[in-house]
Structure formats: C-alpha cells, structure tokens
Design an enzyme around this catalytic site. Sequence first.
Site, PDB file in Angstrom:
ATOM      1  N   SER A 111      -1.182   0.173  55.996  1.00 49.84           N
ATOM      2  CA  SER A 111      -1.689   1.509  55.744  1.00 49.84           C
ATOM      3  C   SER A 111      -2.897   1.803  56.646  1.00 49.84           C
ATOM      4  CB  SER A 111      -2.042   1.655  54.257  1.00 49.84           C
ATOM      5  OG  SER A 111      -2.297   2.993  53.928  1.00 49.84           O
ATOM      6  N   HIS A 122       5.954   1.922  50.871  1.00 46.42           N
ATOM      7  CA  HIS A 122       4.709   1.839  51.633  1.00 46.42           C
ATOM      8  C   HIS A 122       4.117   0.434  51.666  1.00 46.42           C
ATOM      9  CE1 HIS A 122       1.155   3.261  53.626  1.00 46.42           C
ATOM     10  NE2 HIS A 122       0.360   2.900  52.630  1.00 46.42           N
ATOM     11  N   ASP A 131       8.933   5.128  53.066  1.00 45.64           N
ATOM     12  CA  ASP A 131       7.492   5.270  52.876  1.00 45.64           C
ATOM     13  C   ASP A 131       7.166   6.748  52.699  1.00 45.64           C
ATOM     14  OD1 ASP A 131       4.748   5.217  52.926  1.00 45.64           O
ATOM     15  OD2 ASP A 131       4.567   4.364  54.936  1.00 45.64           O
TER      16      ASP A 131
END
Length: 445
Positions: free
Chosen positions: A240, A371, A337
């Site tokens: 991320s 994610h 994601d």
Amino acid sequence: MAELIVMPTSAFIDEKMSIHVYGLQKSRSVTIRAFVDERGRNFEAYAHFHSDVNGTVQLDSHPSLCGSYRGVMPMGLFSHMQPSPGQKAGVRLVKKNVTTPLVFDLTVYEGFLSTEEFYSRTSAHKILAKTTVERWYMAKDVERIEIKSGNIRGTLFKPKGDGPFPGIIDMFGTAGGIMEFRAALFSSYGFACLSLPFFGYEDLTKNPVEVDMVYFEEAVDWLVNNPLVMDSGIGIIGVSAGAQTVLKLATICGSKIKACVCINGSPFYTPDEPSRLYKGKVQPTLNVSTERVFVEEDGVFNITRYWPNKPEDIDHSTMMNLEDSSCQFLFIAGEEDKTWSSKLFSTLACKYLQKHGKSNWKILSYPGAGHLIEPPYAPLCHKCYVAISDVVVLYGGHPDGHAIAQEDSWRNTLAFFRKHLGGSEPIRSVPSHDRLGMITIPSKL
C-alpha cells in the site's frame, strides 16, 4: 472414539498442517471448526465433511461440502477465516506480539452446523474431538531488537549467529504504528529484517503527510552500515503506502538497494503520501476525485473510483523516475484490490521501465486477490478499519483467489530476495513450548 490429529501441532504461519479425523462411522456428517482469539479479535471458519468408507476425514484430500469454503483446501480453515459475530466492523487479524504464537482451537462436531448454530443457546452441539495448535511467525533462534537510532524507530529481527546476513527493510501503510509479523518471518528465513514504522509510533509524527523521504533514506543508511548486514546492498518491501514509499526509495538510494518488492502500490506520486516529499520539495501528484467516493449500505467507504483507472485518465508526468534505480523490481498486484488501481499501476510502471530500456522488473498479477496480500494462510481482509481516517474502507478480494495469491507471491518473494541478496537458508525451528496437543473426547458413534 473419534480422534482429531493435526501434524505438526506447532508450525510456522506459512507452513501447511495435516488435519485428519479418525474413528468415525462411514458416511458420517461432521463439521470441523477453527477459532482464534488474538487480543480479543476473534476469527473463525468451518467446513462440512462426510467421512469416507474407513470413517476418516482428511482435509488434504476430502472436499468441504459447504461452510467457509468448498472443495479440497488443506489449509482452508485458516485462509478462509472471517471475523466472528459481534466483532467491530473492519477488524483485521494481526499478530502484534510475534514472540508468541497464534493459538487456534480446532473442534469436530457431529452433523452439519452453521455459524448461527455455534452461537445458539437453544441447541446442544455434540463435540466429537478437539485440539489446539500453534502458528508462529518468529523462529526459535531469531532475536528481536528494538531500534532507536537518530530519527529512525523500529524493530530489527536478527537470525542466529554473527552474520553478516542479507538485509531487508519492511514497511506497511496507513495502518500506522509498527507491524512486525512479516519482518519476523523474513528473519526466520535467514534475513536481518528491519520493521520500519513511519508514523503513529512512539515519538514519530502522528500524520503521514509530514513524513519526508529523508527518514527512510536514513533507515537505509543505518541498515546498510550495520555490521550484521552484508555490504552488497539490501532489499526493501512494502504494501500500500509502504509499497509506494519503497518505489521512491529505490530511486534515491542508488546501489544501496538491490531488490524492491511493491505489493499493491503506486509508482505515481499521490496526495498525502510520504513519497511525494523529499528534502522539503513536494512533487506534483495524481488527480483524484473525492466526489467519486461513496458509502455502501453497511457504512463501508468504497474508494474504487477515487483513483484514475484508465491509462488515458492518468497524468503520466507524476510517475516516479524509476529509471534512476539499478535495483530489481517485483510488482505484486491484486486484481480485485479496491483501494488502488494496482494492476494498472504495476503495468504502467513496467511499461515505463521498458520504455527507458530497462528489463529489471517482473509482475505477479492475481485474479481475485484484494489489497492486503500477506504471508500464506492469513485470512482475507475484505474491509478494514483505517484509524487515521476513522472509517472502514473496502479492500476487496475473494477468499479463494486471495489464498492462492498469498501462497504464490510469498514463495516468489522469498526466491526473489534470495536470488538478488544472497545468503543461505537456515534450518528453521519453532520455539519449544509445552504442546497442548491432541485432546480426544470419547463418543458413542
């Protein structure tokens, strides 16, 4: 008498366990349930099976007929866990104290039961057998060392011996604070790994917007110059916002960085992230649209359309100068994601490198993955509470595809770092704790 046998009863988090039930009548209907309570965060999974002609159920060959997953999945009771009823929205299964294991209760029940029935006070559930197993991140001989040096804070995990070891810096994103579980696992494979927080930890800033890339640059210099670390360069990995940070770090640290793993990150500068700020200079960032963010019926923020999701909608002048890095890049993208346009971003990053005559890249793109792609058998975090924003955000993904992605990407990540950083893989051993072992409950089958 039914017996539930799990081998081994204590293992690393990324290792498979063999789960067998013996002593049943043939074609008996049973439910096997896994449950974990980690600091009050409860997760569970269950599966329905019919015993075979020998009165056995073997998860590595018998399909789950219904429940948290279907089909043959030897580790499905772990990888397909979900928050138990009554948990706060967006709860995530995270091991904070990596010096102790995650402890799972496995129970075999008579008949086919559902989650609702587990929590019903009006019906009795016959337990046929149960046991407790341990899942570790940190090997027996790994040393955990808290770091406070100059401006940097964090935890260094050191394998047994004097070294030098191949070195890695490990970072997460907007969860803030420190996440040590992946660094501990890397060290269990023979890497000296620095878990590096950058906000919301000890005396660090509480706001990631204020973080300058010089902080991460200082951390690279600290690890590169550590006598425990091989002097040929280090690896960096992030997910991320941490993935975005490691990409930028690769462009400013020259030959100090040999290998970079980006898990669902952006090669473009984006608002409010550390990568856009270096030595006080702010880079222009992607155009985003808060107007396209919407709240779903359950109150979860869906930011899927916050980012541009087509190449023609992206301002390519906001791309980081990845061509300035001589390191090897591994891009890992979850195609489901819902927080970043991860597949698109990774593809554009590699096209950019290729345009500049570079071949130092590889993409692993996974259908169904969300994610947070983590080490194997961790449950999918489909939605997650983000403390800095005080909202629950949709992270996306489907349990089956996500489980495959975690197994494959972890194997590839270890191979990638081993290839480009060197070192030798140690013989790992879990700490010696009193085994809770198998508990057999007599039954009248």
